[in-house]
Design an enzyme around this catalytic site. Structure first.
Site, PDB file in Angstrom:
ATOM      1  N   ASP A 291       0.707  -1.088   0.069  1.00  0.00           N
ATOM      2  CA  ASP A 291       0.035  -0.056   0.180  1.00  0.00           C
ATOM      3  C   ASP A 291       0.950   1.242   0.140  1.00  0.00           C
ATOM      4  O   ASP A 291       2.046   1.285   0.482  1.00  0.00           O
ATOM      5  CB  ASP A 291      -0.801  -0.177   1.278  1.00  0.00           C
ATOM      6  CG  ASP A 291      -2.007   1.141   1.230  1.00  0.00           C
ATOM      7  OD1 ASP A 291      -2.682   1.079   0.081  1.00  0.00           O
ATOM      8  OD2 ASP A 291      -2.100   1.697   2.152  1.00  0.00           O
ATOM      9  N   GLU A 338       0.719  -0.407  -5.187  1.00  0.00           N
ATOM     10  CA  GLU A 338      -0.360   0.411  -5.112  1.00  0.00           C
ATOM     11  C   GLU A 338       0.056   1.796  -5.370  1.00  0.00           C
ATOM     12  O   GLU A 338       0.713   2.699  -4.529  1.00  0.00           O
ATOM     13  CB  GLU A 338      -0.896   0.417  -3.632  1.00  0.00           C
ATOM     14  CG  GLU A 338      -2.366   1.104  -3.563  1.00  0.00           C
ATOM     15  CD  GLU A 338      -2.244   2.521  -3.430  1.00  0.00           C
ATOM     16  OE1 GLU A 338      -2.414   3.515  -4.091  1.00  0.00           O
ATOM     17  OE2 GLU A 338      -1.925   2.968  -2.361  1.00  0.00           O
ATOM     18  N   ASP A 392     -11.473   0.949  -1.163  1.00  0.00           N
ATOM     19  CA  ASP A 392     -11.639   2.515  -1.058  1.00  0.00           C
ATOM     20  C   ASP A 392     -12.736   2.988  -1.961  1.00  0.00           C
ATOM     21  O   ASP A 392     -12.847   4.298  -1.768  1.00  0.00           O
ATOM     22  CB  ASP A 392     -10.494   3.076  -0.962  1.00  0.00           C
ATOM     23  CG  ASP A 392      -9.589   2.766   0.303  1.00  0.00           C
ATOM     24  OD1 ASP A 392     -10.146   2.475   1.253  1.00  0.00           O
ATOM     25  OD2 ASP A 392      -8.469   2.892   0.252  1.00  0.00           O
TER      26      ASP A 392
END
Length: 501
Positions: A291, A338, A392
């Site tokens: 991430d 990401e 998200d």
């Protein structure tokens, strides 16, 4: 090789006991994936969660979430009696996680199981504890101390414990021995069940994609046990914290509040703490999504105590040297970067240097009516992973309903969307048809669900991480339809393709 997968958190699996777990429903989902011609199951972080229930704010980078321990499996092992948990109230809506009910009921039930575990399998648990002592000793004591102090963050503990003075730690271990053993026992049970699930996934040819947050929670065993790795003062308080700067959507920026790494110290130590963390993740997963990849090139540092992120500033991260150290120590590993959001030329160069696939999100593609977005499918390289939306984002149906008219019109024209079967199928087909090596869809989008099924709305508290599949939602006809789509777009697993031929 072209592949496809489904994003579904463990918490979102069906279960009568309040939250998804590593038991029968997880095996049924693996069967669905195999029948649907999928190659991958992507999940969210599996660490123990605290305030806010976010899997990205965990008490440990290494521990597993006790919520995910399957109670029926424990009953089958003789560690529980069904009447010890079946009559309890686990929530009123099988389609939502009631975290208050899970928190209230799960731990007393696990305490019973761990008492029996200590009587029957003590040697096996102690062997596990010896193998995992590098992180488990600190985690178990950390959790026992949190229990003792009513859940308060470690920064509010008495100074000798907060600063890990040897005498205070020794006294706490002796005083809290039984509670420490309980927390070790939960980890033994979690990893016992995880290993069994991982083996079953491998037997079906399903790779598990895990998720590694770049930052750790301030109230975590990681920061308490290794304060030297973070930007903290002499009392253990952060000097600066993580966030992102103001933009067109958030005038004050985003203040995440995580402590920042002391990258200079980490580099001097050969990134040893990070290497342990990543190596451990690959014991759990086949593929790892990292991430906030751009934070390794430069990170946004906000003075501790600020109410928003306006006064933050960009600082240099470790850059490509970090990933070279990972490669040298751990070899070539399957990592997804990401890389969403605003990317500088330096971040793009670092991504090219690593060779990792980046991410493309279809929902981001249509805000520019001139068609200049890199998220449009005709611009994808092979070395990327495409999502209609991530955890998200809103669901496909929710996004299209809420999108500005020009954006919605562009998406409908570009994707040739038809209302006859539901717009979600047209969006997903665009992802499957693209050049991207891997296409991952949220389970909610396979079902054409609206915004009520959204998993997370960033920068908000309450209502997140709750959505769940209901029993039977992923029905056999849906698996057959998905498998036909995979055949059309040449995303069937290699073995499935041979069977079809």
């Amino acid at each position: 090789m072209r592949k496809a997968g489904i994003l579904l958190p463990i918490s979102a699996l069906p279960s009568p006991w309040g939250i998804g777990s590593l038991g029968a429903a997880a095996l049924e989902f693996l069967d669905f994936l195999a029948a649907a011609g999928q190659s991958c199951w992507q999940i969210l972080p599996v660490g123990p969660t605290g305030y806010g229930d976010s899997p990205y704010q965990s008490f440990s980078s290494f521990a597993g979430n006790p919520y995910f321990i399957d109670l029926d499996t424990l009953a089958g092992q003789g560690l529980l009696e069904r009447e010890e948990y079946a009559p309890l109230h686990w929530g009123d809506d099988p389609g939502r996680v009631d975290y208050a009910a899970v928190y209230q009921n799960r731990f007393p039930v696990l305490e019973r199981a761990c008492r029996r575990l200590r009587e029957r399998e003590r040697e096996a648990v102690e062997a596990f504890c010896a193998r995992e002592a590098d992180w488990l000793e600190d985690y178990a004591l950390f959790m026992a101390l949190k229990d003792r102090f009513g859940g308060r963050p470690w920064q509010e503990w008495p100074r000798p414990l907060r600063l890990r003075q040897a005498g205070a730690l020794a006294a706490a271990r002796e005083e809290l021995e039984e509670r420490v053993w309980f927390w070790k026992g939960t980890q033994y049970l979690f990893f016992q069940q995880w290993r069994a699930l991982k083996e079953q996934a491998g037997a079906r040819g399903i790779s598990i994609i895990g998720d590694l947050p770049i930052y750790v929670a301030g109230d975590s065993a990681d920061v308490w046990a290794h304060p030297e790795q973070f930007q903290l003062d002499a009392e253990g308080r952060p000097t600066r914290v993580a966030g992102v700067p103001p933009d067109g959507f958030t005038a004050g920026g985003q203040l995440w509040g995580n402590p920042l790494f002391d990258w200079e110290r980490m580099a001097a130590q050969g990134y040893a703490w990070w290497l342990k963390r990543i190596e451990f993740q690959f014991r759990l997963y086949d593929v790892l999504r990292i991430d906030h990849f751009r934070g390794f090139e430069s990170y946004y540092a906000v003075p501790y105590g600020d109410v928003d992120a306006r006064r933050g500033r960009w600082e240099p991260g470790p850059g490509i040297a970090f990933f070279q150290a990972v490669r040298q120590a751990l070899g070539r590993r399957a990592i997804i970067a990401e890389d969403l959001g605003y990317l500088t030329p330096q971040v793009r160069r670092m991504l090219r240097q690593t060779g990792f696939p980046g991410m493309k999100v279809l929902q981001f593609a249509f805000s520019d009516p001139e068609g200049g977005s890199d998220y449009l499918p005709h611009r994808y390289p092979r070395n990327c992973v495409v999502y209609a939306g991530t955890h998200d984002n809103d669901t496909i149906q929710g996004w299209l309903r809420a999108a500005p008219p020009r954006e919605r019109a562009f998406a409908r024209a570009y994707l040739r969307l038809s209302g006859r079967e539901g717009y979600h199928w047209g969006v997903m087909r665009a992802a499957w048809a693209s050049a991207a090596g891997l296409a991952v869809m949220q389970a909610q989008d396979l079902l054409g669900l609206g915004s009520q099924a959204r998993m997370n709305t960033p920068s908000t508290l309450g209502g997140n991480w709750q959505w769940r599949l209901t029993e039977g939602a992923l029905y056999p006809a849906l698996a057959r339809r998905l498998r036909r789509e995979m055949a059309v777009y040449q995303r069937l697993p290699r073995s499935a393709g041979k069977e079809r031929a």
